[in-house]
Design a protein around this motif. Structure first.
Motif, PDB file in Angstrom:
ATOM      1  N   TYR A  79      -1.785 -32.986  48.919  1.00 48.20           N
ATOM      2  CA  TYR A  79      -1.661 -33.828  50.114  1.00 48.20           C
ATOM      3  C   TYR A  79      -0.823 -33.112  51.180  1.00 48.20           C
ATOM      4  O   TYR A  79      -1.205 -33.064  52.357  1.00 48.20           O
ATOM      5  CB  TYR A  79      -1.018 -35.165  49.766  1.00 48.20           C
ATOM      6  N   GLU A  80       0.308 -32.552  50.764  1.00 52.32           N
ATOM      7  CA  GLU A  80       1.130 -31.834  51.740  1.00 52.32           C
ATOM      8  C   GLU A  80       0.360 -30.658  52.318  1.00 52.32           C
ATOM      9  O   GLU A  80       0.425 -30.387  53.526  1.00 52.32           O
ATOM     10  CB  GLU A  80       2.439 -31.355  51.122  1.00 52.32           C
ATOM     11  N   LEU A  81      -0.355 -29.943  51.475  1.00 47.57           N
ATOM     12  CA  LEU A  81      -1.138 -28.803  51.945  1.00 47.57           C
ATOM     13  C   LEU A  81      -2.139 -29.227  53.012  1.00 47.57           C
ATOM     14  O   LEU A  81      -2.292 -28.561  54.044  1.00 47.57           O
ATOM     15  CB  LEU A  81      -1.856 -28.144  50.769  1.00 47.57           C
ATOM     16  N   VAL A  82      -2.816 -30.348  52.793  1.00 47.56           N
ATOM     17  CA  VAL A  82      -3.810 -30.836  53.758  1.00 47.56           C
ATOM     18  C   VAL A  82      -3.138 -31.224  55.072  1.00 47.56           C
ATOM     19  O   VAL A  82      -3.678 -30.972  56.158  1.00 47.56           O
ATOM     20  CB  VAL A  82      -4.602 -32.020  53.173  1.00 47.56           C
ATOM     21  N   CYS A  83      -1.955 -31.836  54.997  1.00 45.98           N
ATOM     22  CA  CYS A  83      -1.232 -32.167  56.229  1.00 45.98           C
ATOM     23  C   CYS A  83      -1.011 -30.919  57.074  1.00 45.98           C
ATOM     24  O   CYS A  83      -1.199 -30.941  58.295  1.00 45.98           O
ATOM     25  CB  CYS A  83       0.112 -32.808  55.887  1.00 45.98           C
ATOM     26  N   HIS A  84      -0.622 -29.833  56.425  1.00 47.48           N
ATOM     27  CA  HIS A  84      -0.350 -28.590  57.164  1.00 47.48           C
ATOM     28  C   HIS A  84      -1.634 -27.930  57.656  1.00 47.48           C
ATOM     29  O   HIS A  84      -1.670 -27.392  58.768  1.00 47.48           O
ATOM     30  CB  HIS A  84       0.422 -27.633  56.272  1.00 47.48           C
ATOM     31  N   LEU A  85      -2.677 -27.953  56.839  1.00 49.44           N
ATOM     32  CA  LEU A  85      -3.939 -27.330  57.240  1.00 49.44           C
ATOM     33  C   LEU A  85      -4.551 -28.016  58.456  1.00 49.44           C
ATOM     34  O   LEU A  85      -5.119 -27.372  59.343  1.00 49.44           O
ATOM     35  CB  LEU A  85      -4.942 -27.363  56.089  1.00 49.44           C
ATOM     36  N   THR A  86      -4.446 -29.342  58.503  1.00 50.11           N
ATOM     37  CA  THR A  86      -5.081 -30.117  59.568  1.00 50.11           C
ATOM     38  C   THR A  86      -4.149 -30.444  60.728  1.00 50.11           C
ATOM     39  O   THR A  86      -4.613 -30.712  61.844  1.00 50.11           O
ATOM     40  CB  THR A  86      -5.619 -31.447  59.012  1.00 50.11           C
ATOM     41  N   GLY A  87      -2.843 -30.454  60.466  1.00 54.80           N
ATOM     42  CA  GLY A  87      -1.894 -30.908  61.473  1.00 54.80           C
ATOM     43  C   GLY A  87      -1.846 -32.416  61.589  1.00 54.80           C
ATOM     44  O   GLY A  87      -1.234 -32.958  62.515  1.00 54.80           O
ATOM     45  N   LEU A  88      -2.474 -33.113  60.649  1.00 52.51           N
ATOM     46  CA  LEU A  88      -2.496 -34.584  60.655  1.00 52.51           C
ATOM     47  C   LEU A  88      -1.362 -35.121  59.792  1.00 52.51           C
ATOM     48  O   LEU A  88      -1.536 -35.394  58.608  1.00 52.51           O
ATOM     49  CB  LEU A  88      -3.844 -35.094  60.135  1.00 52.51           C
ATOM     50  N   TYR A  89      -0.187 -35.281  60.395  1.00 52.71           N
ATOM     51  CA  TYR A  89       0.969 -35.785  59.673  1.00 52.71           C
ATOM     52  C   TYR A  89       1.089 -37.298  59.862  1.00 52.71           C
ATOM     53  O   TYR A  89       1.001 -37.785  60.995  1.00 52.71           O
ATOM     54  CB  TYR A  89       2.240 -35.106  60.170  1.00 52.71           C
ATOM     55  N   PRO A  90       1.295 -38.043  58.778  1.00 54.52           N
ATOM     56  CA  PRO A  90       1.434 -39.494  58.922  1.00 54.52           C
ATOM     57  C   PRO A  90       2.732 -39.846  59.639  1.00 54.52           C
ATOM     58  O   PRO A  90       3.667 -39.026  59.702  1.00 54.52           O
ATOM     59  CB  PRO A  90       1.462 -39.982  57.468  1.00 54.52           C
ATOM     60  N   ALA A  91       2.796 -41.052  60.153  1.00 50.01           N
ATOM     61  CA  ALA A  91       3.971 -41.474  60.924  1.00 50.01           C
ATOM     62  C   ALA A  91       5.242 -41.443  60.080  1.00 50.01           C
ATOM     63  O   ALA A  91       6.337 -41.231  60.609  1.00 50.01           O
ATOM     64  CB  ALA A  91       3.732 -42.879  61.482  1.00 50.01           C
ATOM     65  N   TRP A  92       5.104 -41.643  58.764  1.00 47.02           N
ATOM     66  CA  TRP A  92       6.281 -41.693  57.898  1.00 47.02           C
ATOM     67  C   TRP A  92       6.738 -40.320  57.424  1.00 47.02           C
ATOM     68  O   TRP A  92       7.749 -40.202  56.730  1.00 47.02           O
ATOM     69  CB  TRP A  92       6.010 -42.566  56.678  1.00 47.02           C
ATOM     70  N   TRP A  93       6.064 -39.258  57.814  1.00 45.42           N
ATOM     71  CA  TRP A  93       6.350 -37.916  57.303  1.00 45.42           C
ATOM     72  C   TRP A  93       7.723 -37.420  57.758  1.00 45.42           C
ATOM     73  O   TRP A  93       8.026 -37.395  58.942  1.00 45.42           O
ATOM     74  CB  TRP A  93       5.278 -36.948  57.794  1.00 45.42           C
ATOM     75  N   GLU A  94       8.566 -37.002  56.804  1.00 44.95           N
ATOM     76  CA  GLU A  94       9.897 -36.493  57.119  1.00 44.95           C
ATOM     77  C   GLU A  94      10.054 -35.024  56.737  1.00 44.95           C
ATOM     78  O   GLU A  94      11.133 -34.449  56.901  1.00 44.95           O
ATOM     79  CB  GLU A  94      10.962 -37.322  56.389  1.00 44.95           C
ATOM     80  N   GLY A  95       8.997 -34.415  56.225  1.00 41.31           N
ATOM     81  CA  GLY A  95       9.073 -33.025  55.788  1.00 41.31           C
ATOM     82  C   GLY A  95       8.858 -32.045  56.920  1.00 41.31           C
ATOM     83  O   GLY A  95       8.867 -32.405  58.095  1.00 41.31           O
ATOM     84  N   THR A  96       8.640 -30.784  56.548  1.00 42.02           N
ATOM     85  CA  THR A  96       8.410 -29.754  57.554  1.00 42.02           C
ATOM     86  C   THR A  96       7.058 -29.952  58.235  1.00 42.02           C
ATOM     87  O   THR A  96       6.144 -30.562  57.662  1.00 42.02           O
ATOM     88  CB  THR A  96       8.466 -28.354  56.899  1.00 42.02           C
ATOM     89  N   ARG A  97       6.944 -29.445  59.443  1.00 40.95           N
ATOM     90  CA  ARG A  97       5.704 -29.519  60.218  1.00 40.95           C
ATOM     91  C   ARG A  97       5.408 -28.148  60.832  1.00 40.95           C
ATOM     92  O   ARG A  97       6.318 -27.410  61.188  1.00 40.95           O
ATOM     93  CB  ARG A  97       5.810 -30.543  61.355  1.00 40.95           C
ATOM     94  N   PHE A  98       4.131 -27.875  60.954  1.00 44.71           N
ATOM     95  CA  PHE A  98       3.686 -26.678  61.674  1.00 44.71           C
ATOM     96  C   PHE A  98       2.962 -27.140  62.931  1.00 44.71           C
ATOM     97  O   PHE A  98       2.135 -28.058  62.882  1.00 44.71           O
ATOM     98  CB  PHE A  98       2.756 -25.839  60.803  1.00 44.71           C
ATOM     99  N   ASP A  99       3.267 -26.488  64.041  1.00 44.36           N
ATOM    100  CA  ASP A  99       2.670 -26.896  65.313  1.00 44.36           C
ATOM    101  C   ASP A  99       1.251 -26.377  65.508  1.00 44.36           C
ATOM    102  O   ASP A  99       0.516 -26.879  66.354  1.00 44.36           O
ATOM    103  CB  ASP A  99       3.539 -26.423  66.482  1.00 44.36           C
ATOM    104  N   GLY A 100       0.870 -25.360  64.756  1.00 45.19           N
ATOM    105  CA  GLY A 100      -0.448 -24.783  64.910  1.00 45.19           C
ATOM    106  C   GLY A 100      -1.132 -24.553  63.585  1.00 45.19           C
ATOM    107  O   GLY A 100      -0.634 -24.966  62.529  1.00 45.19           O
ATOM    108  N   PRO A 101      -2.280 -23.896  63.600  1.00 44.53           N
ATOM    109  CA  PRO A 101      -3.031 -23.641  62.366  1.00 44.53           C
ATOM    110  C   PRO A 101      -2.234 -22.747  61.426  1.00 44.53           C
ATOM    111  O   PRO A 101      -1.359 -21.988  61.858  1.00 44.53           O
ATOM    112  CB  PRO A 101      -4.300 -22.950  62.868  1.00 44.53           C
ATOM    113  N   ILE A 102      -2.542 -22.819  60.150  1.00 50.29           N
ATOM    114  CA  ILE A 102      -1.781 -22.055  59.160  1.00 50.29           C
ATOM    115  C   ILE A 102      -2.696 -21.194  58.279  1.00 50.29           C
ATOM    116  O   ILE A 102      -3.911 -21.393  58.244  1.00 50.29           O
ATOM    117  CB  ILE A 102      -0.947 -22.981  58.252  1.00 50.29           C
ATOM    118  N   ARG A 103      -2.067 -20.263  57.589  1.00 48.57           N
ATOM    119  CA  ARG A 103      -2.690 -19.503  56.516  1.00 48.57           C
ATOM    120  C   ARG A 103      -2.059 -20.002  55.221  1.00 48.57           C
ATOM    121  O   ARG A 103      -0.824 -20.106  55.121  1.00 48.57           O
ATOM    122  CB  ARG A 103      -2.412 -18.013  56.682  1.00 48.57           C
TER     123      ARG A 103
END
Length: 307
Positions: A79-103
């Motif tokens: 689930y966390e991996l998908v959040c980073h791959l898509t940039g679709l973070y839920p409103a409750w997310w408190e973890g790290t975020r990436f502003d752009g696409p990832i490898r």
């Protein structure tokens, strides 16, 4: 001319708007959208260990989810991996975020295990690509893995910015040499990796120059005991309190999740060898098959008493 701070703020606003547009365009009926819901018998607040794992990513880049079987550790990592791959973070997310696409890399013990577990969780079964955690509308394409029927080697995902994220599937049986090479933003290691593989993954996420560094996330049941990899997170065989600098370990047991009933836990426990009970039900490293008596510690240990 806007200042650097103002430019960054404008970029962030554009990313936020893109995310909101993407959220509105989704049907919100797939697995990604229903994971850890606000309400219901499996609502988010009943999974504190999962939330702790996610939140720790805000401050550290090396994390381990050392957990019992069937508590949802693989699902959490994916689930966390998908959040980073898509940039679709839920409103409750408190973890790290990436502003752009990832490898990213999604890794497991063998190529077949990766296909049957990680690929299935992320993409769904063969012939139904898009029915897994990765929302179907974000799947841009897949490349087959040679030598393994129905296995995927590369997944491309549309990020909310419109750019493309890459996810490569790897397995420990390829040897640590297969984990050498380029930088990665996120590496998911599902089930315990050999120490050489783990070390290579750390190097792939090292901050260098313009690359600010990536994250390594391990999700496994500690069936190999106090291995070299486990001791990286649990020095002296103990879960650290407080947490060690620059890394974080979360332990989860059967009793930490609501989807396992007491009846089911009792029934399953009867079929598990005594020496594996702590690892499989509580996420505590197994001590080995050579114990003297086939009973759990809890059956003969008592509380401290004054003499």
């Amino acid at each position: 001319m806007p200042t650097v701070t103002q430019q960054r703020r404008l970029v962030q606003m554009a990313h936020d708007a893109a995310r909101q547009d993407a959220l509105h365009q989704q049907t919100e009926t797939g697995l990604f959208w229903t994971f850890l819901p606000d309400t219901g018998p499996y609502r988010r607040e009943l999974y504190p260990r999962h939330l702790e794992l996610f939140a720790a990513g805000h401050s550290v880049r090396r994390r381990a989810f050392v957990a019992a079987n069937r508590v949802g550790k693989t699902l959490a990592g994916c689930y966390e991996l998908v959040c980073h791959l898509t940039g679709l973070y839920p409103a409750w997310w408190e973890g790290t975020r990436f502003d752009g696409p990832i490898r990213a890399w999604a890794c497991g013990e063998t190529a077949k295990n990766v296909r049957d577990i990680l690929q299935f969780t992320l993409l769904g079964p063969p012939g139904a690509i898009g029915s897994g955690l990765v929302p179907a509308t974000t799947v841009l394409g897949t490349a087959r893995k040679s030598g393994i029927p129905l296995a995927v080697e590369l997944l491309t995902v549309r990020h909310v910015t419109g750019a493309t994220s890459l996810c490569l599937f790897k397995s420990y049986d390829q040897g640590f040499e297969a984990f050498q090479g380029t930088f990665q933003h996120v590496i998911l290691l599902d089930e315990e990796p050999p120490l050489l593989v783990y070390t290579e993954c750390l190097l792939r996420t090292m901050a260098t120059g313009e690359f600010s560094g990536g994250h390594v996330l391990l999700t496994f049941t500690p069936l190999l005991g106090l291995s070299e990899t486990v001791l990286q997170f649990c020095p002296d065989g103990q879960f650290p309190e407080p947490q060690l600098p620059d890394q974080y370990v979360v332990r989860a047991a059967w009793d930490d999740v609501p989807h396992l009933s007491n009846e089911e836990k009792a029934s399953l426990a009867k079929g598990i060898p005594a020496y594996q009970l702590d690892a499989r039900t509580r996420g505590i490293p197994v001590l080995g098959a050579g114990i003297v008596y086939p009973v759990s510690d809890e059956e003969y240990l008592i509380d401290d008493m004054e003499i």
